[in-house]
Design an enzyme around this catalytic site. Sequence first.
Site, short mmCIF file in Angstrom:
data_model
loop_
_atom_site.label_atom_id
_atom_site.label_comp_id
_atom_site.label_asym_id
_atom_site.label_seq_id
_atom_site.Cartn_x
_atom_site.Cartn_y
_atom_site.Cartn_z
N PHE A 108 46.89 36.31 42.94
CA PHE A 108 46.40 35.97 41.60
C PHE A 108 47.19 34.74 41.10
O PHE A 108 48.42 34.73 41.16
CB PHE A 108 46.59 37.15 40.64
CG PHE A 108 45.89 36.92 39.35
CD1 PHE A 108 44.52 37.11 39.24
CD2 PHE A 108 46.58 36.46 38.24
CE1 PHE A 108 43.85 36.86 38.07
CE2 PHE A 108 45.91 36.20 37.05
CZ PHE A 108 44.56 36.41 36.97
N ASP A 177 53.54 43.06 42.29
CA ASP A 177 52.57 43.01 41.19
C ASP A 177 51.60 44.18 41.40
O ASP A 177 50.84 44.21 42.38
CB ASP A 177 51.82 41.66 41.23
CG ASP A 177 50.88 41.49 40.04
OD1 ASP A 177 50.47 42.51 39.46
OD2 ASP A 177 50.56 40.33 39.71
N TYR A 202 45.89 46.54 30.92
CA TYR A 202 44.49 46.52 30.45
C TYR A 202 43.44 46.76 31.53
O TYR A 202 42.26 46.77 31.25
CB TYR A 202 44.18 45.21 29.71
CG TYR A 202 44.58 43.93 30.42
CD1 TYR A 202 43.79 43.41 31.44
CD2 TYR A 202 45.72 43.22 30.04
CE1 TYR A 202 44.15 42.23 32.08
CE2 TYR A 202 46.08 42.03 30.68
CZ TYR A 202 45.30 41.54 31.69
OH TYR A 202 45.64 40.37 32.32
N LYS A 203 43.87 46.93 32.78
CA LYS A 203 42.89 47.15 33.85
C LYS A 203 42.65 48.66 33.99
O LYS A 203 42.09 49.27 33.10
CB LYS A 203 43.38 46.51 35.14
CG LYS A 203 43.56 45.00 35.02
CD LYS A 203 44.06 44.43 36.34
CE LYS A 203 44.40 42.96 36.21
NZ LYS A 203 43.23 42.11 35.99
N ARG A 351 32.95 41.54 42.81
CA ARG A 351 33.85 42.70 42.94
C ARG A 351 33.25 43.88 42.18
O ARG A 351 32.71 43.72 41.08
CB ARG A 351 35.22 42.39 42.33
CG ARG A 351 35.93 41.20 42.91
CD ARG A 351 37.33 41.03 42.32
NE ARG A 351 37.33 40.85 40.87
CZ ARG A 351 38.41 40.69 40.12
NH1 ARG A 351 39.60 40.73 40.69
NH2 ARG A 351 38.33 40.52 38.82
C1 LIG Z 1 47.22 40.55 40.07
C2 LIG Z 1 47.31 40.05 38.66
N1 LIG Z 1 48.50 39.66 38.19
C3 LIG Z 1 48.64 39.19 36.92
C4 LIG Z 1 47.55 39.10 36.09
C5 LIG Z 1 47.72 38.51 34.71
O1 LIG Z 1 48.54 39.28 33.94
P1 LIG Z 1 48.95 38.83 32.46
O2 LIG Z 1 47.71 38.31 31.80
O3 LIG Z 1 49.42 40.10 31.83
O4 LIG Z 1 50.00 37.80 32.56
C6 LIG Z 1 46.30 39.51 36.53
C7 LIG Z 1 45.14 39.44 35.64
O5 LIG Z 1 44.00 39.65 35.96
C8 LIG Z 1 46.17 39.99 37.85
O6 LIG Z 1 44.98 40.36 38.35
#
Ligand SMILES: Cc1ncc(COP(=O)(O)O)c(C=O)c1O
Length: 387
Positions: A108, A177, A202-203, A351
């Site tokens: 990501f 992560d 939030y996921k 997805r």
């Molecule tokens: C794997 C991953 N890491 C980090 C994030 C972003 O996190 P944040 O917006 O809390 O910084 C996302 C967002 O979709 C994600 O999918």
Amino acid sequence: MIRSLFDLPDGLLYFAGHSLGPAPKLARARLLETVDAHWGARQVRSWTEADWMGLAERIGGHIADLVGARANEVMVADSVSVNLFKLIAAVCAIRPKRSEILVEADDFPTDAYVAASAAAALGKTVVLAPRQGLAARLNHDTAVVITSHVHYRSAHAQNMQALNSQAALVDAPVIWDLSHSVGAMGVELAAHGAQLAVGCGYKYLSGGPGAPAFIYVSQDMQRQLRNPIAGWMGSADPFAFRQNYVPRAGAAAFASGTPPILSLIALEAAVEVIAAAAPDKLQEQARENGQAFIDAIAPHEAQLGLTRVSPIISAERGAHVAYRHAFAPAIVKALEAESVIGDSRPPDLMRFGFAPLYVTAADARAGAAALLRVLRSGIYRDKRFAA
Ligand SMILES: Cc1ncc(COP(=O)(O)O)c(C=O)c1O
């Protein structure tokens, strides 16, 4: 399956929990209560009367149960991006002679962006490697490794224990992560030797849009690391207003500024809903759902121009399933018109997330049937679905 505990209209197949989890009804009730009875009726007194001060740490304790950690090892704070920066900087501070930050390539984007900005600030170099090649790039110059457990595109689930063991040989902690794992997958941080992690609220946790993230710092790491953004909320007694900073005990020291109470209220309700729903069964259900979808699509895949990018072996897969198709964005829009919500990622990926709390294997099969219908009919070529 506790779909009735979420605000989901009848007939909607919601396969986007990997992006934004739906609203738990309990979150709505708690938010209304907080606005009316606490913020509304008791104003500033609610910081103590409603224990707003203890909220982030308390939710951290619930999340710890979901990720195989001890209660004082998880704190809710900030975003994944900010927490990642804190951990990278904290580790680099105790590895001053090591020059490399090893980052999974094609993960990501925020993870690599944050690593690059931390590297620039700290005079380090980012080394990118694909997840299968991370172990081979470890050396005694590696300060820290950043990678995700479940990949946001392919849903490939990495062997956490194997990479932690290999990284331990050169004494380089891995920052995991967990954004695409927590709330849908079994995560065993302590048992698999993980020292540091971050994850999204939030996921699959369904904490609401922009819900705060969490940070995991093992007890061993807590003894070594200092929060590089040492704010008053990470200090031992914020309302003593002391001039000298003394960190709070545990992962709570990694808090920095004032927590977003309304967002925390929603997140706490969501985490309680998950905790009450046999969390040890989540992964099994998620994988069963994904398998049902894959099996229903498989016989027609090639003929319809689909390429599966997620592992077929469920033990190597997270809770979503991804396919490539030249018209992926239009297909996702056409499915939306049929009350099937997935998502697409450029240029050609779609997805479908099979959150175990509100999706069944029968839902997954119904979603697969809708996808096959949309593809066979060619309706996705209609102008209304163009990007
Ligand atoms: C794997 C991953 N890491 C980090 C994030 C972003 O996190 P944040 O917006 O809390 O910084 C996302 C967002 O979709 C994600 O999918």
